[in-house]
Scaffold this motif. Structure first.
Motif, mmCIF file in Angstrom:
data_model
loop_
_atom_site.group_PDB
_atom_site.id
_atom_site.type_symbol
_atom_site.label_atom_id
_atom_site.label_comp_id
_atom_site.label_asym_id
_atom_site.label_seq_id
_atom_site.Cartn_x
_atom_site.Cartn_y
_atom_site.Cartn_z
ATOM 1 N N ILE A 53 0.791 -1.035 -0.116
ATOM 2 C CA ILE A 53 0.237 0.176 -0.023
ATOM 3 C C ILE A 53 0.678 1.335 0.052
ATOM 4 C CG2 ILE A 53 -2.052 -1.091 1.364
ATOM 5 C CD1 ILE A 53 -0.906 0.467 3.787
ATOM 6 N N GLY A 54 2.110 1.010 -0.106
ATOM 7 C CA GLY A 54 2.988 2.186 -0.117
ATOM 8 C C GLY A 54 2.799 3.556 -0.826
ATOM 9 N N ILE A 59 1.655 7.702 5.615
ATOM 10 C CA ILE A 59 1.485 7.508 6.829
ATOM 11 C C ILE A 59 1.586 8.788 7.555
ATOM 12 C CG2 ILE A 59 2.645 6.149 9.069
ATOM 13 C CD1 ILE A 59 1.021 4.506 6.951
ATOM 14 N N ALA A 60 0.579 9.033 8.619
ATOM 15 C CA ALA A 60 0.579 10.513 9.200
ATOM 16 C C ALA A 60 0.955 10.131 10.694
ATOM 17 C CB ALA A 60 -0.949 10.988 9.102
ATOM 18 N N GLY A 61 0.901 8.944 11.391
ATOM 19 C CA GLY A 61 1.365 8.494 12.395
ATOM 20 C C GLY A 61 1.595 7.163 12.866
ATOM 21 N N VAL A 62 2.429 7.071 13.776
ATOM 22 C CA VAL A 62 2.942 5.618 13.998
ATOM 23 C C VAL A 62 2.739 5.433 15.676
ATOM 24 C CG1 VAL A 62 4.851 3.911 13.761
ATOM 25 C CG2 VAL A 62 4.428 5.906 12.368
ATOM 26 N N VAL A 76 10.867 2.163 13.925
ATOM 27 C CA VAL A 76 10.015 2.942 13.102
ATOM 28 C C VAL A 76 9.974 4.446 13.197
ATOM 29 C CG1 VAL A 76 8.752 0.641 12.994
ATOM 30 C CG2 VAL A 76 8.102 2.505 14.675
ATOM 31 N N GLY A 77 10.142 4.876 14.416
ATOM 32 C CA GLY A 77 10.162 6.255 14.315
ATOM 33 C C GLY A 77 8.650 6.550 14.843
ATOM 34 N N ALA A 78 8.296 6.216 16.203
ATOM 35 C CA ALA A 78 6.998 6.043 16.679
ATOM 36 C C ALA A 78 6.462 7.347 17.322
ATOM 37 C CB ALA A 78 6.817 5.088 17.749
ATOM 38 N N LYS A 270 9.840 6.654 9.852
ATOM 39 C CA LYS A 270 11.003 6.663 9.091
ATOM 40 C C LYS A 270 10.935 6.173 7.783
ATOM 41 C CE LYS A 270 14.318 6.301 13.096
ATOM 42 N NZ LYS A 270 15.052 5.595 13.563
ATOM 43 N N GLY A 271 9.699 5.651 7.591
ATOM 44 C CA GLY A 271 9.401 5.204 6.154
ATOM 45 C C GLY A 271 9.404 3.649 6.023
ATOM 46 N N PHE A 272 8.683 2.837 5.069
ATOM 47 C CA PHE A 272 8.678 1.705 4.807
ATOM 48 C C PHE A 272 9.771 1.218 4.681
ATOM 49 C CE2 PHE A 272 3.944 2.770 4.008
ATOM 50 C CZ PHE A 272 3.467 1.990 5.106
#
Lengths: 320, 365
Positions: A53-54, A59-62, A76-78, A270-272
């Motif tokens: 789905i990239g 992605i706006a939040g983790v 992942v940079g949460a 940080k991206g997929f």
């Protein structure tokens, strides 16, 4: 591009990754085995979600949860790191309106969460016993050479469940073997085991809790239809197993991330493609005092970016 | 004589001073570590609770360092801990360790025995009765000062800006107390120590939750046995108070003393007091913490501790009647703190959400 929120739940046995949209609908989900390698598992899992789905979702939040939540948040940079009890409660409240009781059974732990008016009012988690959790069921399925996916269906075929001692995994196993050697059939033994596990759960974590419907049953073990039937029988109400029962922790983390970035307005994601980044950890024993803390050092592409594990905070701060 | 004693939090500072000033040599017990636990688990009965095992390990460690006498408390039962010292002595003998345990029972139970033991410690140290009383008094002042300083640290920690500052200040303050040798010096060290803690850079805009810690005495008093729970909670931004301090019953400022008889308070829930250990206290103290506006209570129970198990099964009713959440943590051999951390984080989330929703309710009214 659609806006999505990523939730990562890294537990003892499984690693779950989901992406939800603004409304909380699941866009992509992965249910993976942690296999003792949380970093590699998350790297690989995120990459495959990214491939799916990239190019359609931003992605706006983790959010991260599970026992490896702090380690994984670095990778992942949460935007938010939350314990799995809160994450499960948030997810169940979003999926089943007015839920008052959550039964959650995972790989190594089992918990009960009591909610009233949408607020967690009480919870309990098994402390010193792992009987009745996923790992034990896995082990028994293995011993009987039955795929874990079919384990519960065997229980449904039983006519006369035999009584199995559920107080302790070791006792349960020897009791099962004794019954099997006496000639009871496998279906009845498995059904007996399911009932024993429910009894143990209710006596251990469920003790003294006021269980009111709706009751939601989630966690990897909720896939076991034998256990669902045993809970229904014991509680006298139909438990609800959500469609995404196996990844509820990750959904909770994603929902919490949605809330968190509303306040901050940006994400640390940080991206997929973190498969390309080289993450490494090592540790040393601090000799500063008699505590002899084992300090973990975390490297990203060879650069030291964090330390933890020290009780006094001496090393933790020196990286800032 | 070479004398040692159980390790309970920071009290060793005062007991070390006591032993030395009674004219004996002190073998300071090390803080319980993985090694203590290994030794204890190896030589203790499998079904004994964690306090027994940690003490067993400690006694073996101090015996290694040359201790000849270990001073401890009895307790006369009815919880099995009252007879632990007898078992410990038996195991030490069996292992060929030449150590004698002297256990002090509550003086009112057997006054003659109590005086006989005190007399022996005094005479063998070569002190006059007057000097002996003076040393005991000074030790008591030292214990009180240690408790004062520790209590203050738990009040300050949730406000600290840099994690660890308060704990480091606490160590510094305790070090000052360690060096104090008279009532006057102790008072000075106490004042200076409190100042050191008060100087920790703080963010006073925070509004910390308040959590009471109850349960079995050893796991409440020994941080190494309870995953340093008060420090952990403090660093999560929670103020803590605990039901038991060595000096609790002489104080005016602890809730324990403000309300009088904790057994009477617990009586609506348990008539057959005492049930041993601190079981009844745990019930009474939960009520006290609720009455004094605490947000929640954490019960610390050694795995398989009967008094705390009885209390645990009554606490849901207390919790409901007084509207105060209670989290029970069973403590055994596990040293990994991740599990405890997860439960505490979830408990704090629960308390925070409750506080928010109450605030909203008040606004609506």
């Amino acid at each position: 591009m659609k806006t999505g929120y990523l939730g990562v739940d890294v537990g003892s046995v499984s690693t779950n990754i989901v992406v939800i949209d603004e409304k909380g609908e699941v866009l992509s989900a992965r249910y993976l085995r942690t296999n003792g390698k949380p970093i590699e598992t998350v790297q690989g899992g995120l990459f495959s979600v990214g491939e799916e789905i990239g190019n359609k979702v931003e992605i706006a939040g983790v959010g991260t949860t599970g026992s490896a939540r702090y380690l994984i948040s670095m990778i992942v940079g949460a935007d938010i790191v939350k314990n799995e009890i809160t994450a499960h409660a948030v997810a169940a409240s979003a999926v089943v309106e007015g839920v008052q009781t959550i039964i959650e059974i995972g790989g190594q732990d089992s918990k009960i969460i009591i909610l009233r008016n949408g607020i967690v009012t009480d919870f309990a988690m098994n402390t010193v016993c792992a009987a009745g959790t996923g790992s034990f069921l896995d082990q028994q399925a293995n011993r009987l050479c039955i795929p874990i996916e079919e384990f519960g269906d065997y229980a449904l075929k039983a006519k006369n469940p035999v009584r199995i001692a559920g107080r302790c995994a070791v006792f349960a196993e020897s009791d099962m073997i004794h019954k099997q050697q006496l000639g009871y059939n496998t279906e009845d033994i498995i059904a007996g085991l399911c009932e024993a596990l429910v009894r143990n759960y209710m006596n251990n974590v469920g003790k003294g809790k006021e269980i009111l419907p709706p009751v939601v049953f989630q966690g990897g073990v909720a896939a076991n239809r034998g256990l669902v039937a045993a809970f229904n029988k014991y509680l006298g109400v139909e438990v609800i197993v959500p469609k995404e029962h196996g990844v509820m922790g990750a959904i909770g983390a994603a929902l919490l991330a949605r809330e968190a970035v509303k306040k901050t307005g940006k994400t640390n994601f940080k991206g997929f493609n973190i498969k390309e980044i080289n993450f490494k950890t090592d540790s040393f024993e601090c000799n500063g005092c008699s505590n002899a803390c084992e300090v973990v050092q975390f490297y990203e592409n060879g650069e030291l970016i964090a330390r933890w594990g020290d009780r006094c905070g001496k090393w933790e701060m020196s990286t800032r | 004589m070479k004398i040692s004693f159980p390790h309970m939090g920071h009290s060793y500072i005062a007991f070390k001073w006591l032993v030395e000033h009674l004219g004996h040599e002190c073998i300071v017990p090390p803080e319980p570590s993985k090694r203590t636990l290994d030794l204890g688990v190896r030589y203790a009965p499998e079904f004994a609770c964690i306090p027994f095992k940690i003490l067993m390990g400690t006694y073996l460690e101090v015996a290694e360092k040359g201790a000849e006498v270990i001073i401890t408390s009895g307790g006369m039962g009815p919880c099995r801990a009252g007879y632990y010292w007898v078992m410990h002595q038996y195991i030490l003998n069996e292992l060929g360790r030449n150590v004698e345990i002297i256990a002090f029972e509550p003086p009112l139970c057997d006054l003659k025995d109590f005086w006989k033991k005190l007399h022996r410690l005094r005479v063998s140290g070569g002190l006059s009765v007057k000097a002996f009383i003076e040393v005991i008094k000074t030790t008591w002042e030292k214990i009180k000062a240690i408790d004062d300083i520790e209590m203050r640290s738990h009040e300050v920690r949730p406000y600290e800006i840099n994690r660890g500052d308060t704990t480091r200040a606490l160590w510094k303050a305790l070090d000052m107390l360690d060096k104090a040798n008279s009532v006057k010096e102790i008072e000075e060290a106490r004042r200076e120590g409190l100042e050191v803690i008060n100087k920790v850079p703080r963010d006073l805009s925070r509004n910390p939750l308040k959590v009471g810690i109850i349960g079995e005495i050893y796991v409440v008093l020994e941080p190494a046995a309870n995953h340093y729970i008060q420090i952990m909670l403090g660093e999560m931004g929670v103020q803590t108070d605990r039901s038991i301090y060595l000096t609790s019953y002489t104080r005016k400022n602890t809730i324990y003393n403000l309300e009088g008889d904790v057994f009477a308070i617990a009586r609506p829930y348990i008539k057959e007091a005492p049930i041993g250990g601190h079981g009844v206290n745990s019930i009474g103290e939960t009520i006290l913490f609720a009455k004094h506006g605490f947000d929640g209570v954490v019960q610390l129970a050694p795995f398989a501790c009967i008094p705390e198990i009885v209390a645990k099964s009554i606490l849901p009713k207390v919790s409901k009647d007084y509207d105060i959440p209670v989290l029970t943590l069973f403590i055994d051999e596990q040293t990994g703190k991740a599990g405890v951390q997860t439960r505490l984080e979830a408990f704090i989330d629960l308390l925070e959400k409750r506080r928010e929703s109450r605030k909203r309710e008040r606004l609506v009214v």
